[in-house]
Each structure stands twice: as structure tokens, then as C-alpha cells.
Design an enzyme around this catalytic site. Structure first.
Site, PDB file in Angstrom:
ATOM      1  N   GLY A  17       0.815  -1.208   0.000  1.00  0.00           N
ATOM      2  CA  GLY A  17       0.000   0.000   0.000  1.00  0.00           C
ATOM      3  C   GLY A  17       0.850   1.258   0.000  1.00  0.00           C
ATOM      4  O   GLY A  17       2.085   1.186   0.062  1.00  0.00           O
ATOM      5  N   THR A  19       1.429   3.698   2.214  1.00  0.00           N
ATOM      6  CA  THR A  19       2.295   3.882   3.382  1.00  0.00           C
ATOM      7  C   THR A  19       3.270   2.733   3.521  1.00  0.00           C
ATOM      8  O   THR A  19       4.455   2.933   3.825  1.00  0.00           O
ATOM      9  CB  THR A  19       1.458   4.000   4.672  1.00  0.00           C
ATOM     10  N   LEU A  78      -2.667  -2.070   6.722  1.00  0.00           N
ATOM     11  CA  LEU A  78      -3.848  -2.473   5.972  1.00  0.00           C
ATOM     12  C   LEU A  78      -4.869  -1.340   5.924  1.00  0.00           C
ATOM     13  O   LEU A  78      -5.016  -0.579   6.876  1.00  0.00           O
ATOM     14  CB  LEU A  78      -4.490  -3.694   6.620  1.00  0.00           C
ATOM     15  N   GLY A  79      -5.565  -1.260   4.813  1.00  0.00           N
ATOM     16  CA  GLY A  79      -6.610  -0.255   4.691  1.00  0.00           C
ATOM     17  C   GLY A  79      -7.255  -0.327   3.328  1.00  0.00           C
ATOM     18  O   GLY A  79      -6.585  -0.623   2.332  1.00  0.00           O
ATOM     19  N   TYR A 130     -17.166   4.763   8.621  1.00  0.00           N
ATOM     20  CA  TYR A 130     -15.714   4.621   8.478  1.00  0.00           C
ATOM     21  C   TYR A 130     -15.001   4.912   9.793  1.00  0.00           C
ATOM     22  O   TYR A 130     -14.165   4.121  10.260  1.00  0.00           O
ATOM     23  CB  TYR A 130     -15.222   5.565   7.376  1.00  0.00           C
ATOM     24  N   LYS A 134     -12.977   2.310  12.500  1.00  0.00           N
ATOM     25  CA  LYS A 134     -11.603   2.610  12.911  1.00  0.00           C
ATOM     26  C   LYS A 134     -11.510   2.739  14.431  1.00  0.00           C
ATOM     27  O   LYS A 134     -10.578   2.224  15.063  1.00  0.00           O
ATOM     28  CB  LYS A 134     -11.119   3.909  12.248  1.00  0.00           C
ATOM     29  N   LEU A 157      -4.458  11.298   3.444  1.00  0.00           N
ATOM     30  CA  LEU A 157      -3.088  11.000   3.031  1.00  0.00           C
ATOM     31  C   LEU A 157      -2.773  11.588   1.665  1.00  0.00           C
ATOM     32  O   LEU A 157      -3.575  11.505   0.734  1.00  0.00           O
ATOM     33  CB  LEU A 157      -2.861   9.484   3.001  1.00  0.00           C
TER      34      LEU A 157
END
Length: 224
Positions: A17, A19, A78-79, A130, A134, A157
């Protein structure tokens, strides 16, 4: 320059990913880590790197994950998005179920420090799905008995991504404009640079600190 301390072993889940890729750059160049275990559902570009040991497996089987070496640091990058996951259930599987499975694995495998990319505004009581997912994930991780838990809560991001996300691009310019206003409360809306987030995660992983720590956008921006 060497530190005299034994080199560490890191495990990275979500290495491909946005990041994760930048974090991998820091880990591969680091003298503090001599092995990086990359867990992914398919082979990655680092498979042949001398510092990398790759474990290819379905994330649905994370509870059965076995690492030959003692892991000192576990990075979870992860995302996904509801659109990419296909449904709220699919989103929850990636951003909560897989993350919690890794937390459980860590607790039962010598409790390495756990570093999670979450989101600013995460709140288990949020009306926004969302942010609620989280927040619930953070809350459940904190109750597991992890020795060291670092939660990184970036704003939107900004940086190189594997895919173009139109709404995030629009959001970047809107939030950049708002954060430029002379209001202290608006500064937190400043988009978070992926490079700064990855650098902070790497630097914090070198510290031996117990308990839970939360890093918000201003903390991450300090690494720019």
C-alpha cells in the site's frame, strides 16, 4: 554507525500500500533491522531481497500465521475503501477483522510492538461508519493486552498511490485550502504526507516504550 544493539526483526502487513511501500524503504535501508517479514496474499516486489522473508497467505488465515523468527515489531498498514471492498462488510473485514487477528497473533507470539495506521477522527461512537469502524478497532486492540501499541491517526493522506482516487484528490485541495486559513482548529485538516507518516512509524519503532500512544496529524507533520 552501529548502535551495538541486536538487529531487529520486523513484520509488515500491507507492505504494497501507499504507506507500506515507503515504510519498506526505511526498513530495507535500516541498520537496525536485519530481517523484514512481509505477509501478503501474493508475492511482492521484495521477494528476492536478502533482508526479506516473504509469507504468501490469505489474510483470512492470519490467525494461523507462523514466523520462524521472533518478531520485534509488527507494522499493520492495511486499509481499503468501501468502494474497493465492495461493501461495508468487506471494508470491516480488512480494516477491523484482519487488524484484530494480527493483534491476537502478536499477543500470543511474544508481544512485539504493534504499529497501526488508523485515521484522524476514529471514534467507536461516531455516526460515520468509516470512523466508527476505525475507532472500534483501536478500542479492541487496546483491550487485548498488547505490550506496546502505537496508533497513527493521519488526516487525508497525500503522496504516491497505486491507484487514482478522485474524491481524495478533491479532498486534498479542499483541505489544503482550509488548513491555510488563520484558525488553529483548521490546521489539523492539513493533508498528511505519506513520507512523514512512514518516517514517524519507523522512528517510533526503534524506541522501547510500553503502553498505548496515539499520534495525530500534528505529530506526523513534525516529521516532514
Amino acid at each position: 554507525m552501529t548502535t551495538g544493539k541486536p538487529a531487529k526483526v520486523a513484520m509488515v502487513v500491507g507492505a504494497t500500500g501507499a504507506t507500506g511501500k515507503v515504510l519498506m524503504k526505511y526498513l530495507l535501508e535500516s541498520e537496525h533491522y536485519n530481517q523484514i517479514i512481509v505477509v501478503h496474499y501474493r508475492s511482492t516486489p521484495w521477494a528476492s531481497h536478502p533482508k526479506v522473508r516473504e509469507i504468501v497467505m490469505s489474510f483470512d488465515q492470519l490467525k494461523a500465521l507462523e514466523a520462524e523468527s521472533k518478531v520485534d515489531t509488527l507494522f499493520c498498514c492495511l486499509g481499503t475503501t468501501i468502494k474497493k471492498a465492495g461493501s461495508k462488510i468487506g471494508f470491516t473485514k480488512v480494516d477491523q477483522d484482519y487488524v484484530l487477528a494480527l493483534g491476537q497473533w502478536a499477543v500470543s507470539h511474544e508481544n512485539p510492538s504493534f504499529h497501526l495506521v488508523s485515521a484522524y477522527g476514529a471514534n467507536a461512537k461516531s455516526l460515520a461508519f468509516y470512523m466508527r469502524v476505525k475507532g472500534e478497532t483501536e478500542k479492541m486492540l487496546n483491550s487485548m493486552g498488547l505490550r506496546s501499541l502505537s496508533l497513527y491517526q493521519p488526516s487525508l493522506l497525500h503522496g504516491d498511490r497505486n491507484e487514482f482516487r478522485f474524491m481524495e484528490s478533491v479532498g486534498f485541495y479542499v483541505m489544503s485550502l482550509l488548513s491555510s486559513l488563520p484558525l488553529a482548529s483548521m490546521k489539523v485538516l492539513r493533508p498528511t504526507r505519506i513520507e512523514a507518516l512512514a518516517r514517524l512509524m519507523y522512528e517510533q519503532s526503534l524506541l522501547d516504550i510500553s503502553g498505548m500512544r496515539v499520534f495525530r496529524p500534528s505529530d506526523i507533520a513534525a516529521c516532514e
